[in-house]
Motif scaffolding. Structure first.
Motif, mmCIF file in Angstrom:
data_model
loop_
_atom_site.group_PDB
_atom_site.id
_atom_site.type_symbol
_atom_site.label_atom_id
_atom_site.label_comp_id
_atom_site.label_asym_id
_atom_site.label_seq_id
_atom_site.Cartn_x
_atom_site.Cartn_y
_atom_site.Cartn_z
ATOM 1 N N VAL A 127 0.828 -1.204 0.000
ATOM 2 C CA VAL A 127 0.000 0.000 0.000
ATOM 3 C C VAL A 127 0.865 1.258 0.000
ATOM 4 O O VAL A 127 0.482 2.294 -0.553
ATOM 5 C CB VAL A 127 -0.983 0.013 1.196
ATOM 6 N N THR A 147 -3.636 0.856 7.886
ATOM 7 C CA THR A 147 -4.841 0.219 7.364
ATOM 8 C C THR A 147 -6.096 0.793 8.001
ATOM 9 O O THR A 147 -6.053 1.400 9.070
ATOM 10 C CB THR A 147 -4.798 -1.295 7.627
ATOM 11 N N SER A 304 -9.460 -6.130 -3.219
ATOM 12 C CA SER A 304 -8.397 -6.020 -2.216
ATOM 13 C C SER A 304 -9.031 -6.232 -0.844
ATOM 14 O O SER A 304 -10.127 -5.744 -0.586
ATOM 15 C CB SER A 304 -7.736 -4.644 -2.277
ATOM 16 N N GLY A 308 -5.956 1.121 2.768
ATOM 17 C CA GLY A 308 -4.910 1.758 3.571
ATOM 18 C C GLY A 308 -4.770 3.231 3.239
ATOM 19 O O GLY A 308 -5.051 3.659 2.117
ATOM 20 N N HIS A 368 -2.101 -7.027 8.768
ATOM 21 C CA HIS A 368 -3.037 -6.415 7.829
ATOM 22 C C HIS A 368 -2.296 -5.569 6.793
ATOM 23 O O HIS A 368 -2.672 -5.563 5.617
ATOM 24 C CB HIS A 368 -4.054 -5.572 8.586
ATOM 25 N N THR A 372 -2.014 -5.931 2.378
ATOM 26 C CA THR A 372 -2.402 -4.909 1.400
ATOM 27 C C THR A 372 -1.762 -5.199 0.051
ATOM 28 O O THR A 372 -0.816 -5.982 -0.049
ATOM 29 C CB THR A 372 -1.997 -3.494 1.864
ATOM 30 N N SER A 376 -5.093 -1.171 -2.702
ATOM 31 C CA SER A 376 -5.509 -0.861 -1.334
ATOM 32 C C SER A 376 -5.608 0.623 -0.985
ATOM 33 O O SER A 376 -6.028 0.958 0.122
ATOM 34 C CB SER A 376 -4.553 -1.543 -0.343
#
Length: 419
Positions: A127, A147, A304, A308, A368, A372, A376
């Motif tokens: 991301v 995120t 996705s 983010g 998390h 990504t 994202s």
């Protein structure tokens, strides 16, 4: 007489040679100045600026022929565009919208080969790269990727034997149970309407993905009408509004939503990962919270899994006279030595190896981030500012029941294009 002339010429040549040597020495001592402009404020974001100052100091110790000039509060849109087009700045921290606009205009340096050769594209979170990505080319990286999450009250879930939901159906089942127990299931501070755009962006990452949205940037109305999955995003937002979100969300701001969460009035708080900092600052010592371990799936086949957001995206002007030196500084910026300074200041680094799993929550957030991808980037950062303003207003109207999902996108486009 000839001997005298020869002697004088010899002396002149000696001085001439010595002078060239001194000039050469002076030239060697000249430093290359790299102008690094950031929109971070010296007043409100002093902490992150101090981190950059420390990194610059370390870099200059190792490279005595380079000077990094840090410029803060660099937010005037017209000046930014003018300075980039003239090469007045070398490195510059930009918003995602500016990356798209300036990349399309050929004003930024394509760093794809540089990132690939240095394997930086493998070392930073996807991301973070996605924020600097346009048309399959890398123009920079985002320095503070985070995120979008669903925070929840762990003790409340344990007490009433509630499982972390993984699908919309499971989420709505949990919300019905919470309502029956007299609790508010989920809340957003809608008076700060960016909170609605954040929630919508998490949905849209799964229904559309950021590459598709960015490809439509500043297109005409017909271009945006063909945006894949957009109607599904509004449909899911309406379902959340009907089955999960508190009706009182329209009357509170972001800070109040966090207060309600830590006081046990609300079980689930949709927010960016940055909310953890505020929660930790104001929560009582016995308050136990976390984020959903697995991504909440809004559709069966998400584009996705996570959305983010981040801080600035660092790019290099196409007209920079010191592009190679600027690239060398980026390489140092993305080294563990430099990024550890971000981590020590309690920021999450874009460099995967620089972060540490200090606790269970941090472990989840980093996992998390690892999940990504190039799709994202939050929807709100991939659309023009005027569209974001209208989107936020329409989402607020949906909360109040004035707009239905089937008409939402068309209403937004009509307001923007005045048709």
């Amino acid at each position: 007489m000839k001997r005298i002339i020869s002697f004088i010429l010899g002396i002149l040549m000696l001085f001439s040679t010595s002078g060239c040597g001194l000039m050469g020495k002076d030239k060697k001592e000249e430093k290359t100045t790299i102008k690094f402009a950031t929109f971070y404020s010296a007043k409100s974001e002093e902490k992150i600026i101090e981190v950059y100052k420390k990194i610059i100091e370390e870099y200059q110790k190792k490279n005595d022929k380079v000077k990094i000039e840090l410029i803060t509060d660099y937010g005037d849109e017209n000046k930014i565009k003018s300075d980039i087009s003239k090469g007045e700045v070398d490195l510059i921290g930009l918003k995602r919208q500016q990356i798209i606009e300036y990349a399309k205009a050929g004003m930024l340096t394509d760093l794809t080969q540089f990132f690939t050769e240095k394997e930086l594209d493998k070392k930073v979170y996807d991301v973070s790269l996605a924020y600097g990505l346009y048309n399959d080319k890398i123009y920079g990286y985002n320095d503070m990727p985070l995120t979008i999450e669903f925070f929840y009250n762990v003790d409340m879930f344990k007490k009433y034997k509630l499982q972390e939901p993984k699908t919309l159906k499971e989420l709505f089942d949990v919300c019905r149970k919470l309502k029956s127990l007299g609790f508010t299931p989920m809340e957003v501070g809608a008076l700060d309407n960016w909170t609605l755009a954040i929630l919508f962006s998490q949905i849209n990452a799964q229904t559309t993905g950021s590459i598709e949205v960015a490809s439509k940037y500043n297109s005409d109305k017909n271009g945006y009408l063909t945006l894949k999955g957009i109607d599904k995003s509004f449909e899911i937002f309406e379902k959340l509004n009907t089955n999960a979100l508190s009706k009182g969300s329209v009357d509170i701001n972001y800070r109040q939503s966090v207060d309600d969460f830590i006081k046990g009035k609300v079980a689930i708080l949709p927010a960016g990962a940055w909310a953890a900092k505020l929660i930790d600052e104001i929560k009582p010592t016995n308050f136990n919270y976390s984020v959903f371990t697995e991504p909440l799936k809004f559709v069966d086949e998400p584009v996705s899994m996570f959305a983010g957001a981040g801080g600035q995206t660092i790019a290099i002007s196409q007209k920079s006279k010191n592009a190679k030196d600027a690239q060398a500084f980026i390489e140092f910026l993305l080294s563990e030595e430099a990024q550890k300074k971000f981590v020590e200041a309690n920021y999450i680094s874009p460099l995967k190896s620089a972060n540490s799993n200090d606790n269970e929550l941090q472990d989840k957030l980093l996992n998390h981030l690892n999940a990504t991808d190039k799709n994202s980037v939050v929807f709100m950062d991939n659309i023009p500012t005027n569209m974001l303003d209208v989107l936020s207003k329409v989402l607020y109207d949906m909360l109040e029941g004035r707009v239905k999902y089937k008409e939402a996108w068309d209403k937004i486009l009509k307001l923007i294009y005045q048709q």
